[in-house]
Write a protein that holds these residues in place. Sequence first.
Motif, short mmCIF file in Angstrom:
data_model
loop_
_atom_site.label_atom_id
_atom_site.label_comp_id
_atom_site.label_asym_id
_atom_site.label_seq_id
_atom_site.Cartn_x
_atom_site.Cartn_y
_atom_site.Cartn_z
N ILE A 15 63.58 11.09 69.66
CA ILE A 15 64.88 10.41 69.62
C ILE A 15 66.00 11.41 69.33
O ILE A 15 67.08 11.39 69.95
CB ILE A 15 64.88 9.32 68.51
CG1 ILE A 15 63.97 8.16 68.91
CG2 ILE A 15 66.29 8.81 68.24
CD1 ILE A 15 64.55 7.16 69.85
N ALA A 16 65.75 12.30 68.39
CA ALA A 16 66.80 13.21 67.92
C ALA A 16 67.17 14.28 68.94
O ALA A 16 68.34 14.64 69.07
CB ALA A 16 66.36 13.86 66.61
N LEU A 17 66.19 14.79 69.66
CA LEU A 17 66.45 15.90 70.59
C LEU A 17 67.55 15.59 71.61
O LEU A 17 68.51 16.35 71.73
CB LEU A 17 65.15 16.31 71.29
CG LEU A 17 64.26 17.32 70.55
CD1 LEU A 17 62.96 17.54 71.32
CD2 LEU A 17 64.99 18.63 70.35
N ILE A 20 65.29 10.26 58.40
CA ILE A 20 65.28 8.80 58.18
C ILE A 20 63.94 8.20 58.59
O ILE A 20 63.33 7.42 57.84
CB ILE A 20 66.44 8.14 58.95
CG1 ILE A 20 67.78 8.49 58.28
CG2 ILE A 20 66.25 6.63 59.03
CD1 ILE A 20 68.99 8.14 59.12
N TYR A 21 63.45 8.56 59.78
CA TYR A 21 62.19 7.98 60.25
C TYR A 21 60.98 8.53 59.50
O TYR A 21 60.02 7.80 59.23
CB TYR A 21 62.04 8.21 61.76
CG TYR A 21 62.86 7.24 62.58
CD1 TYR A 21 62.45 5.93 62.77
CD2 TYR A 21 64.06 7.65 63.17
CE1 TYR A 21 63.20 5.04 63.52
CE2 TYR A 21 64.82 6.77 63.92
CZ TYR A 21 64.39 5.46 64.09
OH TYR A 21 65.14 4.58 64.83
N VAL A 22 61.01 9.83 59.14
CA VAL A 22 59.90 10.39 58.38
C VAL A 22 59.84 9.76 56.99
O VAL A 22 58.75 9.51 56.46
CB VAL A 22 60.03 11.93 58.28
CG1 VAL A 22 59.03 12.50 57.27
CG2 VAL A 22 59.80 12.57 59.64
N LEU A 23 61.01 9.47 56.40
CA LEU A 23 61.03 8.77 55.11
C LEU A 23 60.39 7.40 55.23
O LEU A 23 59.72 6.93 54.30
CB LEU A 23 62.48 8.65 54.60
CG LEU A 23 63.11 9.92 54.02
CD1 LEU A 23 64.57 9.67 53.66
CD2 LEU A 23 62.33 10.40 52.80
N LEU A 24 60.59 6.75 56.39
CA LEU A 24 59.97 5.45 56.61
C LEU A 24 58.44 5.58 56.62
O LEU A 24 57.73 4.81 55.97
CB LEU A 24 60.45 4.85 57.94
CG LEU A 24 59.81 3.53 58.36
CD1 LEU A 24 60.08 2.43 57.33
CD2 LEU A 24 60.32 3.10 59.73
N GLY A 25 57.94 6.59 57.35
CA GLY A 25 56.50 6.83 57.38
C GLY A 25 55.96 7.20 56.01
O GLY A 25 54.87 6.75 55.62
N ILE A 51 68.67 16.29 62.68
CA ILE A 51 67.80 16.43 61.50
C ILE A 51 67.85 15.15 60.66
O ILE A 51 66.83 14.70 60.13
CB ILE A 51 68.23 17.65 60.67
CG1 ILE A 51 67.93 18.94 61.44
CG2 ILE A 51 67.53 17.66 59.32
CD1 ILE A 51 68.45 20.20 60.77
N CYS A 52 69.03 14.55 60.56
CA CYS A 52 69.17 13.30 59.79
C CYS A 52 68.34 12.18 60.41
O CYS A 52 67.72 11.38 59.70
CB CYS A 52 70.64 12.89 59.71
SG CYS A 52 71.65 13.95 58.64
N ILE A 53 68.33 12.10 61.74
CA ILE A 53 67.51 11.08 62.41
C ILE A 53 66.04 11.27 62.06
O ILE A 53 65.32 10.32 61.73
CB ILE A 53 67.71 11.15 63.94
CG1 ILE A 53 69.14 10.73 64.31
CG2 ILE A 53 66.70 10.26 64.66
CD1 ILE A 53 69.47 10.90 65.79
N ILE A 54 65.58 12.54 62.11
CA ILE A 54 64.19 12.84 61.79
C ILE A 54 63.88 12.47 60.34
O ILE A 54 62.85 11.85 60.05
CB ILE A 54 63.89 14.33 62.05
CG1 ILE A 54 64.01 14.64 63.55
CG2 ILE A 54 62.51 14.71 61.54
CD1 ILE A 54 63.90 16.10 63.89
#
Length: 653
Positions: free
Chosen positions: A349-351, A235-240, A230-233
């Motif tokens: 990436i996270a899965l 981080i990248y969603v925050l970038l978007g 969830i943390c990986i998701i």
Amino acid sequence: MKRLLLTLSVLLLSITSNSQILNPVKWATSVVKLSDTEYELISTATIEPGWHLYSQAVPENGPIATTFTYDDSEGNFKTMGNTTEEAGHTVDDPVFEMKIKYFENTAVFKQKIELLKEVSTVTAFVEFMVCDDTRCLPPTEIDLVFNLSDKTPTGTERTPTETKVSKEGKGTDPASNKGLWSIFFIAFLSGFAALLTPCVFPMIPMTVSFFTKQSKTKAAGIKNAIIYGICIIVIYVLLGTAVTGIFGADALNALATNVWFNIIFFLLLVVFAVSFLGAFEIMLPNSWANKVDSQADRGGLIGIFFMALALAIVSFSCTGPIVGTLLVEAASKGGLAPIIGMLGFSLAIALPFALFAAFPGWLNSLPKSGGWLNTVKVVLGFLELALAFKFLSQADLVLQAHLLEREVFISIWIAIFGALAFYLFGKIKLPHDSPLTHISVGRLSLGLVVLSFTVYMIPGLWGAPLNLISAFPPPLEYSESPYGVGFSKMGTASVLENHEGLPDGGHLLAPHDILAFNDYDKGLAYAKKVGKPVMIDFTGWACVNCRKMEQNVWPKPEILNILKNEVVLISLYVDDKRPLEDHEIVESQLRPGKKLKYIGQKWSELQTVEYKANSQPFYVLMDHDEENLIDPVGYTPDVEEYHAWLKQGLSNF
């Protein structure tokens, strides 16, 4: 009361039905006071992304020009000079074969007036036409009101006041949802591709080892693994989200259609591609990774979050170009596309990280790291390079520079994918490649696929449509030989109005001699006489995509046979400016109080009221009782899809 009920019924139909009524242009008015008697009237058009509004100056036989009419019938003011407009875009239109100027996103028109009497408002109306890449709307008239009553200081502009548009309905656009799903799917696949790079793949066992040692029970390990994913998701969603928030959802689309930003995107993707090919690595400062890594030892939720952040930073040299490309591509879609793209990428990436951390025994099934990881990276580099030329092509199309015409673009792609095929076959070696003693079955298979794709593109140099990649190269008309080598454009045959045997109101549609009617009643009467279904073609003289259908889809043998022999074609031109006969002039159902003056207005209102649609082309198959045989369709460049629609409608007759 009757007029009110009629208006409400039209609005209710627009809301409750699956409406396709579009309203992509909003008009606003403002005023600048120049002196005690002189004012500048400003009309601002806000145009939805993807649509364009035509200029006031359009050559004869071109699309409908934007026209302003100021009501000075009472002699309250006089206009000073002509209405001015912005620079806009001027393109060499391949369908109309003329240079045409249009506006995107916004357009500002200014008209100076001199007051002759004291008045508080000035009224006007604007007639205009808009198109996008798949359809055109009929000419539309909008009333404008300029408020002069406020004592606005000289040289100051009032806040624009939006003018109400008479047509209320606005259709949903399923294509936008479809575009977001495609962005998500492409991003998801890109995330899996990023996993198979030298920067990311080796980190999977390291991450699993950490969770195995830190978790006291299996349940705790699964819980921590899920939090890590969830943390990986996040981080990248925050970038978007940051990209969308900084630039704005609509601004991204505006930037992506700008010439200079397309050139910048091209250069950026070339840099990414060269990095993947092994010339250099794009890396974030090591100090960032060290600081984040030190925070990962804190344990708990904070430690897990910083572990995910460390993964994003350490793997940046491989994921950065992919993430950058996704954000660039998503920017061209505008709206939420960057956020959706990052969601798909991070989920992929996270899965695997979360699953392998939760079930460490699965690690035994993973292939060992090796030279194949660099091969994946190089393949991605070639794909980045090919994609880069899409953005350069878009800049060239906007500029109409004709430097990257269709043949040149396809030649570049043939060279890129041909080189990729040679690389996969081991004939080309790049930096960081391991010694290749033999070619694996997987690499050979991929090489054969790439080689086949390269050979497939070669006929495109001589006019083949290349449907598999139609979204990437310039259109067929933007080429050195628009109709293919050895084939010249057919001249427009004269309409044989007095041809012996033609029914009343019928004519032969050149150049394929399709019997067609331009009058609804006469066409329907003939269809009943010969016992054939009716195909209504809501079209326009200035409709680009109508011409594309007629030039590219209708001539196909299976389509042409149906149009000539199995249906009665009624072509209704919504921009026909010929005046209606006196007995045909009636009050508009959509604009109570207004009269229908032109033939085109009659057909446009018929389409809007009966079919809840106002874009062209628009095709309807119906029986003699005027009931639809199948749901109507719009612009359908896919020949098989259009043929299937025709056959299904005919089978229901």
